[in-house]
Design an enzyme around this catalytic site. Structure first.
Site, PDB file in Angstrom:
ATOM      1  N   GLU A 190       1.742  84.641-114.532  1.00 29.75           N
ATOM      2  CA  GLU A 190       3.350  84.972-114.465  1.00 29.75           C
ATOM      3  C   GLU A 190       3.790  83.908-114.773  1.00 29.75           C
ATOM      4  O   GLU A 190       3.708  82.530-114.698  1.00 29.75           O
ATOM      5  CB  GLU A 190       3.427  85.380-113.074  1.00 29.75           C
ATOM      6  CG  GLU A 190       4.927  85.941-112.608  1.00 29.75           C
ATOM      7  CD  GLU A 190       4.971  86.749-111.501  1.00 29.75           C
ATOM      8  OE1 GLU A 190       4.136  87.357-111.094  1.00 29.75           O
ATOM      9  OE2 GLU A 190       6.049  86.561-110.785  1.00 29.75           O
ATOM     10  N   ASP A 247       8.251  83.164-114.795  1.00 32.39           N
ATOM     11  CA  ASP A 247       9.411  83.710-114.090  1.00 32.39           C
ATOM     12  C   ASP A 247      10.773  82.981-114.445  1.00 32.39           C
ATOM     13  O   ASP A 247      10.890  81.775-114.620  1.00 32.39           O
ATOM     14  CB  ASP A 247       9.296  83.571-112.641  1.00 32.39           C
ATOM     15  CG  ASP A 247       8.123  84.368-111.884  1.00 32.39           C
ATOM     16  OD1 ASP A 247       7.632  85.432-112.530  1.00 32.39           O
ATOM     17  OD2 ASP A 247       7.609  84.177-110.935  1.00 32.39           O
ATOM     18  N   GLU A 307      13.853  83.507-111.940  1.00 35.62           N
ATOM     19  CA  GLU A 307      14.313  84.260-110.598  1.00 35.62           C
ATOM     20  C   GLU A 307      15.722  83.768-110.352  1.00 35.62           C
ATOM     21  O   GLU A 307      15.858  82.642-110.137  1.00 35.62           O
ATOM     22  CB  GLU A 307      13.394  84.196-109.504  1.00 35.62           C
ATOM     23  CG  GLU A 307      12.039  84.915-109.576  1.00 35.62           C
ATOM     24  CD  GLU A 307      11.097  84.612-108.497  1.00 35.62           C
ATOM     25  OE1 GLU A 307      10.503  85.475-108.083  1.00 35.62           O
ATOM     26  OE2 GLU A 307      11.016  83.473-108.380  1.00 35.62           O
TER      27      GLU A 307
END
Length: 358
Positions: A120, A122, A124
């Site tokens: 992953e 990210d 955010e």
């Protein structure tokens, strides 16, 4: 305790990886594109709904998408294909007013294919109380290394609720570079000691809005208040330039184009701009967090680059602090008040030493 390599050593490792990788790709160098195509795509051409029903609303021309969170559900979309490296970007306009607990995410993942050992990368965006800034958090992990999250958290030099701003990731075999409005804010160089912690398997591209009350705002102290719902985030200028997950020849040609593209090359000027951003807006870095991992520093961290003495042992900056809405950086010569618990942690630190509860 693993010591972080100096910047020169990390750069040398990256160059060796690039050279060895490029040598393997020599047969397809002549076919490589001169530059990446970063033309925005339409939603229906490259993406599909993930969840949320009517809370996901593409514009009539398909050039933008509104994602909403209400008391019933959040919403999200996902790319139709998975990609093995690439450049991925979205311009996002965030909801205003009280947004504590709200998380707007733009990220790469393969958890649907590898639920126990997924990769992953990210972005955010973390909501806040009325009059307080949104914050942005980057993170990455490979092969299910969620217990070794590599979070960093930043303030933004603008109000992200007034107009869209671009958040982008350049993911190559040798590094992950995170961009905001075309300026690099973080570079994670792949070093051998990272092992499988570097994301290496094909990933899809996701965009979501959801309830992160358990952790997103001051460690879960402030929750989503649905009296202010629906919370709406607008996604536009969707750029998806990824290397195909299958097909050796096509993948190699794409990799060459990607590795030589401007988004993947950190020039001295770009690296200097990144350091300036980090000095002004970096709130937390796992590279300066000796509390969470009992003194261990991740091997890719260049701990001296951003001034280790400017951070508390739990990774939070001593010089950069949230301010009231207006997005002003706190003056470095002013004291930063931190409420510290009996065990040495700040009072906002999440229980259990994790920044998020997945």
């Amino acid at each position: 305790m693993a010591m972080a390599p100096p910047a020169s050593a990390a750069l040398a490792v990256q160059m060796m990886l690039i050279i060895s990788w490029a040598a393997a790709a020599v047969p397809v160098l002549a076919a490589a594109a001169a530059s990446l195509d970063t033309t925005p795509v339409t939603f229906r051409a490259r993406y599909m709904p993930l969840f949320g029903g009517d809370n996901l609303a593409p514009s009539p021309d398909g050039r933008s998408v509104r994602l909403k969170l209400d008391a019933q559900t959040g919403s999200g979309f996902v790319s139709k294909s998975a990609y093995h490296h690439g450049f991925f970007s979205a311009s996002i306009k965030l909801p205003d007013d009280y947004t504590a607990g709200v998380v707007v995410a733009f990220y790469l993942s393969n958890a649907d294919v590898f639920p126990r050992n997924h990769d992953e990368v990210d972005f955010e965006l973390l909501g806040n109380r009325r009059g307080h800034e949104w914050r942005v958090q980057t993170n990455l992990y490979g092969n299910g290394s969620t217990s070794r999250g590599r979070e960093e958290r930043y303030l933004l030099p603008f109000d992200p609720t007034l107009r869209p701003h671009a958040y982008a990731v350049a993911w190559t075999p040798t590094a992950v570079i995170s961009y905001v409005d075309g300026a690099p804010i973080r570079e994670v160089v792949r070093v051998p000691a990272m092992g499988a912690d570097f994301p290496a398997k094909p990933m899809s591209v996701y965009a979501t809005i959801w309830d992160g009350s358990a952790w997103a705002t001051d460690g879960g102290r402030y929750k989503v208040d649905y009296a202010f719902a629906p919370f709406a985030a607008d996604f536009s200028s969707l750029v998806l330039t990824g290397c195909p997950a299958a097909g050796v020849d096509a993948d190699a040609r794409c990799e060459v184009a990607l590795m030589t593209a401007g988004c993947a090359v950190m020039t001295p000027a770009k690296r200097a701009a990144m350091r300036r951003f980090r000095r002004r807006f970096l709130l937390y870095s796992v590279c300066h967090d000796s509390y969470r991992y009992n003194g261990t520093i991740f091997p890719e961290c260049d701990a001296d680059a951003d001034g280790r003495g400017g951070f508390h042992r739990w990774g939070e900056s001593k010089l950069v602090s949230p301010t009231r809405r207006g997005y002003r950086q706190q003056r470095a010569d002013k004291a930063v008040a931190v409420n510290v618990a009996a065990d040495g942690r700040p009072s906002t630190w999440p229980v259990g030493g994790a920044l998020r509860a997945d």
